[in-house]
Scaffold this motif. Structure first.
Motif, PDB file in Angstrom:
ATOM      1  N   MET A  11       0.815  -1.183   0.000  1.00  8.89           N
ATOM      2  CA  MET A  11       0.000   0.000   0.000  1.00  8.89           C
ATOM      3  C   MET A  11       0.862   1.251   0.000  1.00  8.89           C
ATOM      4  SD  MET A  11      -1.976   2.076   2.882  1.00  8.89           S
ATOM      5  CE  MET A  11      -0.834   1.583   4.033  1.00  8.89           C
ATOM      6  N   LEU A  12       1.902   1.293   0.828  1.00 12.54           N
ATOM      7  CA  LEU A  12       2.749   2.484   0.883  1.00 12.54           C
ATOM      8  C   LEU A  12       3.520   2.693  -0.410  1.00 12.54           C
ATOM      9  CD1 LEU A  12       4.026   2.352   4.567  1.00 12.54           C
ATOM     10  CD2 LEU A  12       2.220   3.777   3.582  1.00 12.54           C
ATOM     11  N   ALA A  13       3.940   1.618  -1.047  1.00 10.61           N
ATOM     12  CA  ALA A  13       4.633   1.746  -2.332  1.00 10.61           C
ATOM     13  C   ALA A  13       3.700   2.344  -3.383  1.00 10.61           C
ATOM     14  CB  ALA A  13       5.161   0.392  -2.784  1.00 10.61           C
ATOM     15  N   ALA A  14       2.462   1.894  -3.409  1.00  7.19           N
ATOM     16  CA  ALA A  14       1.485   2.443  -4.356  1.00  7.19           C
ATOM     17  C   ALA A  14       1.200   3.903  -4.057  1.00  7.19           C
ATOM     18  CB  ALA A  14       0.199   1.629  -4.316  1.00  7.19           C
ATOM     19  N   ALA A  15       1.099   4.245  -2.780  1.00  9.18           N
ATOM     20  CA  ALA A  15       0.861   5.638  -2.398  1.00  9.18           C
ATOM     21  C   ALA A  15       2.026   6.518  -2.850  1.00  9.18           C
ATOM     22  CB  ALA A  15       0.640   5.751  -0.897  1.00  9.18           C
ATOM     23  N   ALA A  16       3.241   6.045  -2.651  1.00 12.64           N
ATOM     24  CA  ALA A  16       4.411   6.818  -3.064  1.00 12.64           C
ATOM     25  C   ALA A  16       4.439   6.993  -4.578  1.00 12.64           C
ATOM     26  CB  ALA A  16       5.686   6.131  -2.579  1.00 12.64           C
ATOM     27  N   LYS A  17       4.137   5.930  -5.301  1.00 17.17           N
ATOM     28  CA  LYS A  17       4.173   5.986  -6.760  1.00 17.17           C
ATOM     29  C   LYS A  17       3.157   6.983  -7.314  1.00 17.17           C
ATOM     30  CE  LYS A  17       4.625   2.959 -10.684  1.00 17.17           C
ATOM     31  NZ  LYS A  17       4.881   1.592 -11.091  1.00 17.17           N
ATOM     32  N   THR A  18       2.007   7.072  -6.667  1.00 15.00           N
ATOM     33  CA  THR A  18       0.949   7.982  -7.131  1.00 15.00           C
ATOM     34  C   THR A  18       0.949   9.323  -6.408  1.00 15.00           C
ATOM     35  OG1 THR A  18      -0.635   7.036  -5.577  1.00 15.00           O
ATOM     36  CG2 THR A  18      -0.553   6.065  -7.795  1.00 15.00           C
ATOM     37  N   GLU A  19       1.939   9.509  -5.506  1.00 15.34           N
ATOM     38  CA  GLU A  19       2.056  10.737  -4.710  1.00 15.34           C
ATOM     39  C   GLU A  19       0.811  10.993  -3.859  1.00 15.34           C
ATOM     40  OE1 GLU A  19       3.436  14.011  -7.111  1.00 15.34           O
ATOM     41  OE2 GLU A  19       5.022  12.796  -7.999  1.00 15.34           O
ATOM     42  N   ALA A  50      -0.609   1.458  11.973  1.00 15.67           N
ATOM     43  CA  ALA A  50      -0.455   1.684  10.531  1.00 15.67           C
ATOM     44  C   ALA A  50       0.033   3.102  10.261  1.00 15.67           C
ATOM     45  CB  ALA A  50      -1.774   1.422   9.811  1.00 15.67           C
ATOM     46  N   ALA A  51      -0.469   4.054  11.026  1.00 15.92           N
ATOM     47  CA  ALA A  51      -0.071   5.450  10.846  1.00 15.92           C
ATOM     48  C   ALA A  51       1.405   5.657  11.153  1.00 15.92           C
ATOM     49  CB  ALA A  51      -0.925   6.352  11.718  1.00 15.92           C
ATOM     50  N   LEU A  52       1.918   4.951  12.148  1.00 18.93           N
ATOM     51  CA  LEU A  52       3.352   5.056  12.462  1.00 18.93           C
ATOM     52  C   LEU A  52       4.200   4.573  11.291  1.00 18.93           C
ATOM     53  CD1 LEU A  52       3.608   3.885  16.185  1.00 18.93           C
ATOM     54  CD2 LEU A  52       4.101   6.166  15.252  1.00 18.93           C
ATOM     55  N   ARG A  53       3.813   3.455  10.698  1.00 15.53           N
ATOM     56  CA  ARG A  53       4.549   2.927   9.547  1.00 15.53           C
ATOM     57  C   ARG A  53       4.419   3.864   8.342  1.00 15.53           C
ATOM     58  NH1 ARG A  53       1.881  -1.554  11.427  1.00 15.53           N
ATOM     59  NH2 ARG A  53       0.469  -1.633   9.642  1.00 15.53           N
ATOM     60  N   ALA A  54       3.253   4.420   8.144  1.00  8.10           N
ATOM     61  CA  ALA A  54       3.002   5.253   6.973  1.00  8.10           C
ATOM     62  C   ALA A  54       3.645   6.632   7.074  1.00  8.10           C
ATOM     63  CB  ALA A  54       1.490   5.408   6.775  1.00  8.10           C
ATOM     64  N   ALA A  55       3.818   7.121   8.275  1.00 10.35           N
ATOM     65  CA  ALA A  55       4.362   8.471   8.464  1.00 10.35           C
ATOM     66  C   ALA A  55       5.742   8.617   7.828  1.00 10.35           C
ATOM     67  CB  ALA A  55       4.404   8.812   9.950  1.00 10.35           C
TER      68      ALA A  55
END
Length: 174
Positions: A1-9, A39-44
């Motif tokens: 999920m985080l990789a996809a978020a980064a790719k799409t900004e 999850a928020a800690l990992r995503a931050a």
């Protein structure tokens, strides 16, 4: 999920649904919050904020006399956002402006829907053409980062409803 978020900004990733059976006790609600906090800690570190999207059941269910969604918010870490679906707040029996006021700055996004305020999603219509007090909803949403026009369903043409929502919002917000 985080990789996809980064790719799409993408900077906000929202949990769209947690089983209604998990919203019945204070302990269960606190556990849901703990999961999102983790999850928020990992995503931050990836520059992503984690959020939660409500439905009517988080408002209908009361814990200690308060809507479960508000109890949930009390357990969230500061970095976790809420995406308030204003239509489902109404269906859940809570006044949208009051709820938004109580939840404060934690609300980062609102879903703007209109209709007859029932569970029948086919009765959702263009924002500004239904029975909800959309002027009060917009006023209460003034400090929110993101407004999303949404229909779960409708009997009419969804694209006409989106256009009608857009036309209403352009006029109301100008």
């Amino acid at each position: 999920m985080l990789a996809a978020a980064a790719k799409t900004e993408t900077t906000l990733v929202v949990e769209p649904h947690v089983d209604p059976a998990r919203w019945t006790t204070a302990e269960d609600v606190a556990a849901i919050a703990a999961e999102l906090n983790a999850a928020a800690l990992r995503a931050a570190d990836a520059g992503v904020t984690i959020g939660y999207h409500n439905h009517q059941f988080e408002l209908e269910t009361k814990i200690g006399g308060r809507p479960a969604l508000e109890v949930f918010a009390d357990h969230l870490a500061d970095g976790v956002a809420l995406e308030v679906d204003t239509y489902w707040v109404v269906v859940g029996g809570v006044e949208v402006p009051d709820l938004l006021g109580r939840l404060g700055e934690r609300v980062r996004a609102v879903h703007l829907k209109d209709g007859d305020g029932s569970r029948d999603t086919k009765k959702q219509v263009a924002f500004g053409s239904g029975d909800l007090d959309v002027a009060a909803i917009l006023a209460a949403s003034a400090g929110v980062d993101l407004g999303v026009v949404e229909l779960d369903d409708t009997t009419g043409d969804v694209f006409d409803a989106v256009q009608g929502s857009y036309d209403y919002l352009v006029k109301a917000l100008s």
